[in-house]
Design a protein around this motif. Structure first.
Motif: not given
Length: 668
Positions: A88-92, A96-99, A579-583, A585-586
């Motif tokens: 899901s988008e939340r899981e993506r 992305r945030s952690e890995k 940038l926030r989305r890339a690292i 942020a939902s």
């Protein structure tokens, strides 16, 4: 000197990235554009892979897909054994945030924030506690040799320093994969070598690094180089036991705690909300010009609302008090028209049988004054003789005929004091008394010898200026002519104003018609101001409604202007949003950030506006000599209105920000 990388060829074990027949097409039909045609790529943990290729070959598109910022239109994409298309988008976002860590050609640092704040951005999004966050930020900056610049604003850093901050930001979250898009493209030779050294150090520490580059020096430092040409890449590497089209059982990295549902997200939610609020404050403090404009818009809206409602409340009380006072001791007798007034001797005090004389003899009567209006269309009033100066401004205020007793009935005072008595002169003199505002408009500063006005082509001497209007505020803007002028003018609504002993208006209203005309008492029109008191509630309500509507319109315009400013801010900050989305942020967190900014600036504007509105009410009441009246609920309402309109003004811009496609926004 560039250190040689330690070779990490693919070996046994599961690949970190596995791409099979991946394609990406933008659009559809004849206008469709193929960015990636067929990409096959396997990256094992610990590799440093360079992807090279000519401009337009699809390198950036591939990086966006590998970083989970974009989705392919065809093919298979596995990350650490997980089929990304099943997430899901939340899981993506969590993955992305952690890995995944990003380093771009443009470092995309937040220029108004310090290096340390920039490095902590990804940790904030993860909800890492502050003590641990400070430790990890300090360690990341130390690894990049930036400890001494930790508190320096990013706008004061050099290009190489900003890029090192970007690498530290990516590494602070301890990602499994570092994606670097032309990380040295904007740097000189010295800084290029330094960035390569840092990437090699990151790789030796166990992080898989994938670099997109045109720089042969960077490519030479990689353990493996693959080429992307016209959207086609085939590195020829396959993971042990994998087949091109098989679909192995989906596995999930147990270390990726954020993929296991909401219970694990809740402990960090409060920290993330707090950080978003602090980011909103930082955004306003870092952009003082925009903040002042937004604050002014909300201040004027809320201030106008509070001030107008406060003034209307105070005015309503004054109207009510005036009507109440007048209702206790005032009666009005009307002649109907000028002909009736002349026929009955309405204002002839010398005739003992005239209405004015008959009323004065009744018990309970204190004073009786005469007043009538003079239509400006029939007798224009000017400062100079119109026969000698034809082109001059005509006085626009009320012109009235009144005797001295009327001014006394109203409690008005004149300067000089003997001026009021001259209105009742016995030699037929044509004289006038001016209200202060009327005198100012006519340019007459004081009643001096030679001061005069002209009405109907006749000169009228000015014998006094009102010092206090008493109970009739209209007198301030009026020119009061002596009754001796009335004979040559057309007058409207001639009336006698009777001041009585307290409590006598009602019995006198019954007695006056008989005293004036015993044969036809019904022809005498008598009103008591007490009769008007029943109207004051409706008048007050209508006044409040009118002012309230005007105030809310002002507040709506302020909201619209603030929303426009917020929308332009979103457009200007598209790369920050990306940038926030890339690292990690939902979309929801982006929406919360901009909504929080609107709420904060709206609350500040509402508080300042309520204070300003209160000062406005006090100022108006001081000038008008009113007793200020302001419901405390109006002040609270001003603040609440500011908060509500702040949220409303940010709602659409926040939605636009949340819907921004990060891959597209990075190209702006």
């Amino acid at each position: 000197m560039i250190d040689e990388p330690s070779p990490r060829p693919p070996g046994a074990g599961h690949p970190l990235l596995e791409i099979r027949d991946l394609g990406r097409v933008y659009g559809s039909g004849p206008t469709a554009t193929t960015a990636l045609a067929s990409v096959n790529l396997t990256v094992m943990p610990g590799e440093l892979v360079a992807i090279v290729g000519p401009s337009g070959s699809g390198k950036s598109t591939l990086l966006n897909i590998l970083g989970l910022l974009d989705s392919p239109t065809a093919g298979l994409h596995r990350f650490a054994g997980v089929d990304v298309s099943d997430l899901s988008e939340r899981e993506r976002n969590a993955l992305r945030s952690e890995k995944v860590g990003f380093v771009f050609q443009d470092s995309h640092v937040l220029l108004d924030d310090s290096a340390a704040v920039n490095v902590s951005l990804g940790l904030k999004i993860q909800g890492i506690p502050r003590p641990e966050r400070r430790t990890r930020v300090g360690a990341a900056l130390a690894d990049l040799g930036m400890t001494g610049r930790a508190d320096e604003k990013a706008q004061n850093l050099s290009g190489g320093e900003r890029q090192r901050v970007a690498i530290a930001r990516a590494m602070a979250t301890d990602p499994s994969l570092l994606l670097a898009d032309e990380p040295t493209g904007a740097l000189d030779t010295e800084n290029t070598a330094r960035i390569i050294d840092h990437l090699l150090a990151v790789n030796r520490a166990g992080t898989t690094v994938l670099v997109i580059t045109h720089d042969e020096t960077v490519a030479a430092a990689a353990t493996r180089v693959v080429r992307l040409i016209n959207g086609v890449l085939d590195d020829g590497v396959r993971a042990p036991g994998s087949a091109e089209h098989d679909a192995p059982e989906k596995t999930t990295d147990s270390s990726n705690s954020r993929l296991h549902g909401w219970p694990r997200l809740l402990p960090g939610l409060r920290r993330r909300l707090t950080d978003e609020a602090l980011d909103a404050i930082s955004s306003h403090s870092g952009r003082p010009g925009r903040t002042v404009l937004l604050l002014t818009a909300f201040l004027l809206g809320a201030g106008g609302l509070v001030c107008s409602l406060g003034v209307s409340q105070s005015a309503a009380v004054q109207v009510s008090e005036r009507l109440t006072r007048a209702g206790l001791d005032e009666v009005v007798v009307r002649a109907g028209d000028q002909a009736a007034a002349i026929r009955t001797g309405f204002y002839d005090r010398a005739d003992s049988t005239s209405p004015i004389a008959s009323i004065e003899h009744l018990d309970g009567v204190r004073e009786v004054g005469f007043v009538a209006a003079v239509p400006s269309s029939n007798a224009p009033l000017t400062l100079l003789d119109p026969t000698t100066v034809p082109a001059q401004q005509i006085f626009a205020g009320p012109v009235r005929v009144a005797d001295a007793e009327y001014l006394r009935v109203q409690g008005a005072t004149v300067r000089p004091s003997h001026g009021v008595g001259l209105l009742d002169n016995t030699w037929g003199g044509r004289v006038a008394v001016l209200g202060r505002s009327a005198a100012h408009e006519l340019g007459i500063a004081a009643a001096r010898t030679g001061a005069a006005v002209w009405i109907g082509g006749e000169r009228v001497d000015v014998v006094g200026i009102l010092d206090d209007t008493g109970r009739d505020p209209l007198l301030d803007r009026s020119v009061i002519l002596s009754p001796t002028v009335a004979s040559s003018l057309t007058i409207d609504d001639p009336q006698l104003v009777v001041r009585t002993e307290p409590g006598f208006p009602a019995p006198l209203a019954a007695a006056i018609p008989l005293a004036v005309s015993i044969d036809q008492p019904e022809s005498v029109k008598v009103e008591t101001v007490a009769d008007l008191r029943s109207l004051h509630t409706g008048v007050v309500s209508d006044l409040g409604t009118l002012i309230g509507i005007s105030s809310w319109i002002l507040l709506a315009l302020a909201t619209l202007s603030a929303a426009t400013a917020m929308y332009l801010s979103v457009q200007a900050r598209a790369r920050e949003v990306a940038l926030r989305r890339a690292i990690g942020a939902s979309r929801l967190s982006i929406w919360r950030l901009f909504t929080c900014e609107g709420l904060m600036i709206g609350a500040a504007g509402g508080l300042a506006g309520s204070t300003l509105g209160l000062c406005g009410v006090l100022a108006v009441c001081a000038v008008q000599a009113w007793t200020p009246v302001l419901d405390p609920g109006v002040l609270v309402g001003g603040i609440v209105a500011g908060c509500a309109t702040g949220v409303l003004s940010a709602a659409y811009p926040a939605l636009i920000a949340a819907r921004l496609d990060p891959a597209t926004a990075f190209r702006r």
